[in-house]
Design a protein around this motif. Structure first.
Motif, PDB file in Angstrom:
ATOM      1  N   VAL A  41      37.318  43.985  45.314  1.00  0.00           N
ATOM      2  CA  VAL A  41      38.444  44.912  45.324  1.00  0.00           C
ATOM      3  C   VAL A  41      39.399  44.537  46.454  1.00  0.00           C
ATOM      4  O   VAL A  41      38.966  44.167  47.543  1.00  0.00           O
ATOM      5  CB  VAL A  41      37.949  46.375  45.505  1.00  0.00           C
ATOM      6  CG1 VAL A  41      39.099  47.320  45.763  1.00  0.00           C
ATOM      7  CG2 VAL A  41      37.156  46.824  44.288  1.00  0.00           C
ATOM      8  N   LYS A  42      40.698  44.655  46.180  1.00  0.00           N
ATOM      9  CA  LYS A  42      41.743  44.505  47.196  1.00  0.00           C
ATOM     10  C   LYS A  42      42.524  45.811  47.248  1.00  0.00           C
ATOM     11  O   LYS A  42      42.861  46.373  46.203  1.00  0.00           O
ATOM     12  CB  LYS A  42      42.730  43.388  46.841  1.00  0.00           C
ATOM     13  CG  LYS A  42      42.233  42.002  47.065  1.00  0.00           C
ATOM     14  CD  LYS A  42      43.363  41.018  46.782  1.00  0.00           C
ATOM     15  CE  LYS A  42      42.862  39.597  46.855  1.00  0.00           C
ATOM     16  NZ  LYS A  42      43.949  38.631  46.557  1.00  0.00           N
ATOM     17  N   ILE A  43      42.791  46.256  48.463  1.00  0.00           N
ATOM     18  CA  ILE A  43      43.652  47.411  48.670  1.00  0.00           C
ATOM     19  C   ILE A  43      44.756  47.003  49.642  1.00  0.00           C
ATOM     20  O   ILE A  43      44.477  46.510  50.729  1.00  0.00           O
ATOM     21  CB  ILE A  43      42.870  48.624  49.220  1.00  0.00           C
ATOM     22  CG1 ILE A  43      41.835  49.109  48.199  1.00  0.00           C
ATOM     23  CG2 ILE A  43      43.823  49.745  49.605  1.00  0.00           C
ATOM     24  CD1 ILE A  43      40.966  50.250  48.695  1.00  0.00           C
ATOM     25  N   ALA A 106      43.326  44.556  52.483  1.00  0.00           N
ATOM     26  CA  ALA A 106      41.891  44.726  52.710  1.00  0.00           C
ATOM     27  C   ALA A 106      41.187  44.245  51.451  1.00  0.00           C
ATOM     28  O   ALA A 106      41.556  44.636  50.345  1.00  0.00           O
ATOM     29  CB  ALA A 106      41.566  46.189  52.979  1.00  0.00           C
ATOM     30  N   GLU A 107      40.201  43.383  51.627  1.00  0.00           N
ATOM     31  CA  GLU A 107      39.482  42.831  50.475  1.00  0.00           C
ATOM     32  C   GLU A 107      37.991  42.910  50.726  1.00  0.00           C
ATOM     33  O   GLU A 107      37.522  42.596  51.818  1.00  0.00           O
ATOM     34  CB  GLU A 107      39.894  41.379  50.236  1.00  0.00           C
ATOM     35  CG  GLU A 107      39.248  40.780  49.006  1.00  0.00           C
ATOM     36  CD  GLU A 107      39.789  39.405  48.651  1.00  0.00           C
ATOM     37  OE1 GLU A 107      39.445  38.904  47.583  1.00  0.00           O
ATOM     38  OE2 GLU A 107      40.561  38.827  49.450  1.00  0.00           O
ATOM     39  N   GLU A 121      30.935  43.198  51.865  1.00  0.00           N
ATOM     40  CA  GLU A 121      31.578  42.688  53.073  1.00  0.00           C
ATOM     41  C   GLU A 121      33.089  42.719  52.864  1.00  0.00           C
ATOM     42  O   GLU A 121      33.562  42.514  51.740  1.00  0.00           O
ATOM     43  CB  GLU A 121      31.113  41.269  53.357  1.00  0.00           C
ATOM     44  CG  GLU A 121      29.636  41.195  53.673  1.00  0.00           C
ATOM     45  CD  GLU A 121      29.138  39.778  53.901  1.00  0.00           C
ATOM     46  OE1 GLU A 121      29.901  38.817  53.659  1.00  0.00           O
ATOM     47  OE2 GLU A 121      27.984  39.634  54.316  1.00  0.00           O
ATOM     48  N   ALA A 122      33.830  42.970  53.947  1.00  0.00           N
ATOM     49  CA  ALA A 122      35.280  43.128  53.816  1.00  0.00           C
ATOM     50  C   ALA A 122      36.038  42.497  54.964  1.00  0.00           C
ATOM     51  O   ALA A 122      35.497  42.276  56.049  1.00  0.00           O
ATOM     52  CB  ALA A 122      35.622  44.616  53.756  1.00  0.00           C
ATOM     53  N   LEU A 132      42.515  40.478  60.970  1.00  0.00           N
ATOM     54  CA  LEU A 132      42.627  41.569  61.934  1.00  0.00           C
ATOM     55  C   LEU A 132      41.284  42.250  62.179  1.00  0.00           C
ATOM     56  O   LEU A 132      40.970  42.621  63.304  1.00  0.00           O
ATOM     57  CB  LEU A 132      43.637  42.609  61.444  1.00  0.00           C
ATOM     58  CG  LEU A 132      45.040  42.082  61.142  1.00  0.00           C
ATOM     59  CD1 LEU A 132      45.885  43.177  60.515  1.00  0.00           C
ATOM     60  CD2 LEU A 132      45.687  41.538  62.399  1.00  0.00           C
ATOM     61  N   ALA A 133      40.502  42.435  61.123  1.00  0.00           N
ATOM     62  CA  ALA A 133      39.203  43.116  61.233  1.00  0.00           C
ATOM     63  C   ALA A 133      38.314  42.677  60.090  1.00  0.00           C
ATOM     64  O   ALA A 133      38.793  42.239  59.039  1.00  0.00           O
ATOM     65  CB  ALA A 133      39.397  44.631  61.187  1.00  0.00           C
TER      66      ALA A 133
END
Length: 145
Positions: A41-43, A106-107, A121-122, A132-133
């Motif tokens: 998933v990507k947001i 975010a993925e 995991e992201a 970044l994180a």
């Protein structure tokens, strides 16, 4: 159709396509767009003034919440209809400050799924790929009795 009648993938696809209203956390956290393939998933998201700490920077909880959401959605995308999940462990590492007012990606990808546990995991990155994180979440799979 009732969300409980949809598989996790169908539910998330409905949100991504606009047929199902997104959860309220999307508005709270500046989540703008959802993309998915089963297990990934990507947001797209953007921190705003409401996400700032007392020093005026983006609070670390922004990245943590986005990572919790994207990992949970990745696990959800692999679940059958009527099956839920809940985060039981979340680990987040911050590499750089999250910029204010910039679209980020975010993925998350599921790395393990069993009857009772899902792990994903992201990463949170700038659109140029700058990390970044990163983090991971363990989700308990809630199956009906």
């Amino acid at each position: 159709m009732n969300a409980a009648q949809l598989s996790g993938y169908e539910h998330l696809l409905g949100i991504a396509e606009g047929a199902i209203a997104p959860p309220s956390i999307f508005a709270t956290m500046g989540m703008l767009k959802l993309e998915l393939v089963a297990g990934t998933v990507k947001i797209h998201c953007k921190a705003s003034d409401q996400h700032c700490n007392p020093m005026g920077g983006v609070h670390g909880g922004f990245a943590a919440t986005v990572i919790d959401s994207v990992t949970g959605c990745a696990v959800h995308s692999l679940l059958e209809a009527g099956v839920g999940y809940g985060t039981v462990d979340l680990s987040v590492k911050m590499m750089r400050p999250v910029p204010l007012g910039e679209v980020l990606i975010a993925e998350a990808k599921v790395t393990h799924l069993s009857w009772a546990i899902g792990i994903a995991e992201a990463t949170v990155r700038r659109t140029d790929g700058t990390l970044l994180a990163s983090g991971s979440a363990t989700c308990y799979i809630k199956r009906p009795n």
